[in-house]
Design an enzyme around this catalytic site. Sequence first.
Site, PDB file in Angstrom:
ATOM      1  N   TYR A  42       0.856  -1.183   0.000  1.00 46.05           N
ATOM      2  CA  TYR A  42       0.000   0.000   0.000  1.00 46.05           C
ATOM      3  C   TYR A  42       0.892   1.231   0.000  1.00 46.05           C
ATOM      4  CZ  TYR A  42      -4.178   2.779   0.881  1.00 46.05           C
ATOM      5  OH  TYR A  42      -5.210   3.678   0.762  1.00 46.05           O
ATOM      6  N   TRP A  82     -26.254 -10.633   2.209  1.00 46.02           N
ATOM      7  CA  TRP A  82     -25.462 -11.853   2.299  1.00 46.02           C
ATOM      8  C   TRP A  82     -25.454 -12.450   3.698  1.00 46.02           C
ATOM      9  CZ3 TRP A  82     -24.527 -13.524  -2.374  1.00 46.02           C
ATOM     10  CH2 TRP A  82     -24.386 -12.606  -3.422  1.00 46.02           C
ATOM     11  N   ARG A  97      -6.608   3.134   3.464  1.00 43.14           N
ATOM     12  CA  ARG A  97      -7.467   1.949   3.521  1.00 43.14           C
ATOM     13  C   ARG A  97      -6.750   0.728   4.075  1.00 43.14           C
ATOM     14  NH1 ARG A  97     -12.112   1.689  -0.559  1.00 43.14           N
ATOM     15  NH2 ARG A  97     -12.597   3.876  -0.860  1.00 43.14           N
TER      16      ARG A  97
END
Length: 168
Positions: free
Chosen positions: A8, A73, A14
Site C-alpha cells: 500500500y 449476504w 485503507r
Amino acid sequence: MPNYKLIYFNMRGRAEIIRYIFAYLDINYEDHRIEQADWPEIKSNLAGKTELEQCQVDAIVDTLDDFMSRFPWAEKRQDVKEKMFNELLTYDAPHLMQDLDTYLGEKEWFIGNSVSWADFYWEICSTTLLVFKPDLLDTHPRLVMLRKKVQAIPAIADWIQRRPQTRL
C-alpha cells in the site's frame, strides 16, 4: 502458516484497517509501502491505459460493487434473505444487465481494446449471480461472451481449474 505481504502507499489509508487486524490477531506480515511518485511504474494496465479508461474501469467496478452490496449476504432469517434476493434478481438485475450490455455494445472488452479488472470483476459477479438466477443472461449473449473470454485467458482458466470448488 502463510506469509502475508501488504502492499500500500506510505500512509495509513485503507490499508490501516488490515494492519489493525493483523496486529490484533498477532499475525506477522510484511508492510511494503510505496511512494505515490512510484505508483505509475507499479500500476498494471488492468486499471486502464489512460486516465479516462481508469475512470471508466472504476465506474464499471463501482456499479457492479454497488449492486452486489445490496444483497443481504449475512441475513440470518432465510425467508427475508430469499425475498430480498428474489426482488433484486427479478426487478433490479435485468436493468443492470441491460445497461452493461448497452455499455459493452460491440466491443470485445468493457474498456478500451484489452482486458481490464472490470472484465474480471464482471465475470466474478456474474458467476455469483448465475448461481441464484441461472437465466439471468439468457437475453444478453454479448455479456455471456465477455464472461467466456475472461474465463479463456490462460492464467484465469488455470486458476478456475485449481481453485477450491464452492457454491459461491
